[in-house]
Write a protein that holds these residues in place. Structure first.
Motif, PDB file in Angstrom:
ATOM      1  N   GLU A 140      18.268 -25.666-102.006  1.00 36.17           N
ATOM      2  CA  GLU A 140      19.504 -25.139-101.407  1.00 36.17           C
ATOM      3  C   GLU A 140      19.761 -25.855-100.101  1.00 36.17           C
ATOM      4  N   TRP A 169      26.833 -22.413 -98.697  1.00 29.70           N
ATOM      5  CA  TRP A 169      25.510 -22.751 -99.237  1.00 29.70           C
ATOM      6  C   TRP A 169      25.686 -23.359-100.615  1.00 29.70           C
ATOM      7  N   TRP A 170      24.975 -24.454-100.844  1.00 22.12           N
ATOM      8  CA  TRP A 170      24.995 -25.099-102.157  1.00 22.12           C
ATOM      9  C   TRP A 170      23.616 -24.971-102.778  1.00 22.12           C
ATOM     10  N   GLN A 171      23.581 -24.567-104.031  1.00 16.21           N
ATOM     11  CA  GLN A 171      22.304 -24.488-104.732  1.00 16.21           C
ATOM     12  C   GLN A 171      22.383 -25.312-106.000  1.00 16.21           C
ATOM     13  N   TYR A 207      25.847 -26.347-110.231  1.00 13.49           N
ATOM     14  CA  TYR A 207      25.761 -26.082-108.800  1.00 13.49           C
ATOM     15  C   TYR A 207      26.383 -24.724-108.531  1.00 13.49           C
TER      16      TYR A 207
END
Ligand SMILES: Nc1ncnc2c1ncn2[C@@H]1O[C@H](COP(=O)(O)OP(=O)(O)OP(=O)(O)O)[C@@H](O)[C@H]1O
Ligand SMILES: [Mg+2]
Length: 523
Positions: free
Chosen positions: A103, A114-116, A139
């Motif tokens: 993340e 937030w990018w996961q 994503y």
């Protein structure tokens, strides 16, 4: 402060307990999950968006996913702890992206997101023709509810644009050339190789001021999308590079392409059968490209009028043009591309294509081009590539020999300032090039000095020859005039003589007549 801290600790542990209970509950009462999810989402302040790697069936990779991957590769290489390195088709460098289940956070206009990176195993059996992948990647973008507008309206567009730009920068650039096809119509087609020309503006031997001017012009053009739209003009710019052979016209084109990171389309007009083919070739060119037409004066049978003019010319120039034309004519027997076809395209049709394009024409003889071809607006910038001067020599010495100062420079400078000496950067480069392993820079420069002196001798002889030729021609002319004059005098003499003779005959006849008349009277 202590009370505040304790309150946070209590809240944290309560939340953990609720989450734990929720997980247990979910396992025991799975049919209640949708209800709990709805309840949960009412109090959960974040929004999530999923971006899958593949759309629908598994045959087309989601463009947005790949843009996001590229966009995140910029930051994830700095922030994520676990990275993946991939090589992508058409990309010149490794693409680093965050590993699965990593993340990272991103900031945009004061908003945090937030990018996961996620991956799930595919458990469903696949009956499709295309077998399903073992795992699905996606994503997740998470942001606070209050930032919904910023994210949806601006952030996502920003991510896609940035992703596109990075991709463009990382892409392997191509050099296209058109070659005749094998079908019955000989339809010409683009084929390409990787563009790896090493020329840059730094290695180009040219006055620094002129180089800066060209670079600024290119940068301004590449950033003027909105401006061109505003004034209603196609986003294109035309350059005309002219100068003697070996002065760096083709090198300049390579430097331009490397500077802007554009592809190059080398258009050989002699293999294009007609305007329709020309049109389809040009429409196929991609945005961010330079379209090059070399030796425009010889490429086309643009106007018969121009050919005639060339025939009238005399001297070396004519010979050079003829040589190039001969080279091309073998191939252009059937080419029906016309000047108006070419101009129409440059001016009009391109407007419909959008995207930035630069068109470059090169020629050795600018004076002989049709004015319609080079008027401003069509060829916006005319750049003269000329013989090597001292400043240009210094660039070459730095490139070829890594020499920036030398005691030979004074003499070299003096020679380059001599107007009689004309040497192209190509010839200067050839003299500076070490001819054997370990040949000293000084030796190469001495060779150049000798060549420059030789050039001066040759130039002197050339001038003497020219003067002699001129004198001979003048003498010839004078003799011709004299001959005409003499001929006219002779003719005049002849005329007078004839006239006198005629007068004499007439006088005699008159006399005879009178004698006869007198004789009759006496009778
Ligand atoms: N201004 C320059 N700066 C650096 N190198 C140059 C320059 N001019 C020529 N050269 C060198 O000379 C070689 C020939 O130059 P180039 O092909 O660019 O000339 P040109 O003007 O396109 O000639 P032509 O009119 O015959 O096509 C190049 O490979 C390059 O190494
Ligand atoms: Mg050239």
């Amino acid at each position: 402060m202590v009370t505040m801290g304790r309150r946070w600790a209590n809240t944290g542990s309560s939340l953990a307990t609720i989450m734990f209970l929720y997980t247990i509950f979910k396992q025991w009462f799975p049919h209640m999950e949708p209800f709990f999810q709805r309840l949960f989402s009412r109090f959960y302040p974040y929004i999530q968006i999923k971006f899958h790697e593949y759309n629908g069936e598994h045959f087309k990779r989601n463009e947005v996913y790949s843009m996001i991957q590229t966009y995140l590769s910029k930051d994830s290489s700095l922030r994520a702890k676990k990275l993946k390195a991939n090589t992508t088709k058409g990309s010149k460098s490794l693409v680093l992206s965050m590993d699965d289940r990593e993340e990272i956070t991103d900031e945009f206009q004061g908003v945090t997101v937030w990018w996961q990176s996620k991956k799930v195993r595919n458990t469903r059996p696949s009956f499709s023709f295309y077998p399903a992948a073992d795992e699905k990647k996606y994503y997740i973008l998470k942001f606070h509810r209050r930032d919904r507008e910023v994210i949806i309206e601006r952030y996502l567009e920003h991510v896609i644009m940035e992703g596109k730009m990075i991709k463009m920068k990382n892409r392997e650039r191509k050099l296209y050339s058109n070659t005749p096809g094998q079908n019955h119509r000989n339809q010409t087609k683009w084929s390409h190789v990787t563009f790896e020309h090493p020329a840059t503006f730094d290695t180009l031997a040219m006055e620094e001021k002129k180089k800066e001017e060209i670079k600024n012009d290119l940068v301004k053009f590449s950033k003027s999308k909105d401006y061109y739209k505003k004034i209603g003009k196609a986003w294109k710019r035309g350059y005309l590079l002219f100068g003697p052979p070996g002065t760096g016209k083709s090198t300049m084109i390579a430097a331009m392409a490397n500077f802007l990171e554009y592809d190059v389309y080398d258009l050989e007009l002699t293999t294009v059968m007609d305007n329709t083919q020309l049109r389809s070739l040009l429409i196929e060119t991609s945005t961010k490209s330079i379209i090059v037409i070399e030796d425009i004066d010889c490429s086309l049978n643009l106007t018969g009028q121009r050919k005639k003019k060339q025939e009238e010319e005399e001297g070396d120039e004519k010979k050079a043009v003829e040589k190039k034309m001969m080279k091309n004519q073998g191939e252009d027997k059937e080419s029906k591309v016309t000047l108006s076809g070419l101009l129409n395209f440059i001016d009009g049709l391109w407007s419909a294509c959008g995207g930035e394009r630069i068109i470059v024409f090169t020629t050795n003889f600018v004076d002989k081009l049709d004015p319609a071809l080079i008027r401003k607006g069509r060829m916006d910038k005319h750049i003269e590539m000329s013989y090597c001067g001292f400043k240009a020599f210094k660039v070459l010495a730095k490139n070829y020999l890594d020499v920036e100062e030398s005691e030979l420079y004074d003499e070299i400078k003096r020679l380059f300032e001599d107007e009689e000496i004309k040497m192209t950067p190509a010839d200067v480069g050839e003299n500076l090039l070490p001819k054997s392993e370990g040949e000293e820079g000084e030796t190469c420069m001495k060779r150049l000095i000798e060549a420059l002196k030789e050039e001066k001798e040759l130039a002197k002889k050339r001038v003497e020859k020219e003067v002699k030729q001129k004198k001979e021609e003048e003498e010839k002319e004078r003799r011709k005039e004299k001959k005409v004059e003499t001929e006219m005098e002779v003719k005049e003499e002849e005329k007078k003589r004839k006239k006198a003779k005629q007068a004499d005959i007439e006088a005699k006849e008159e006399k005879k007549k009178k004698i006869e008349e007198n004789g009759e009277e006496e009778h």
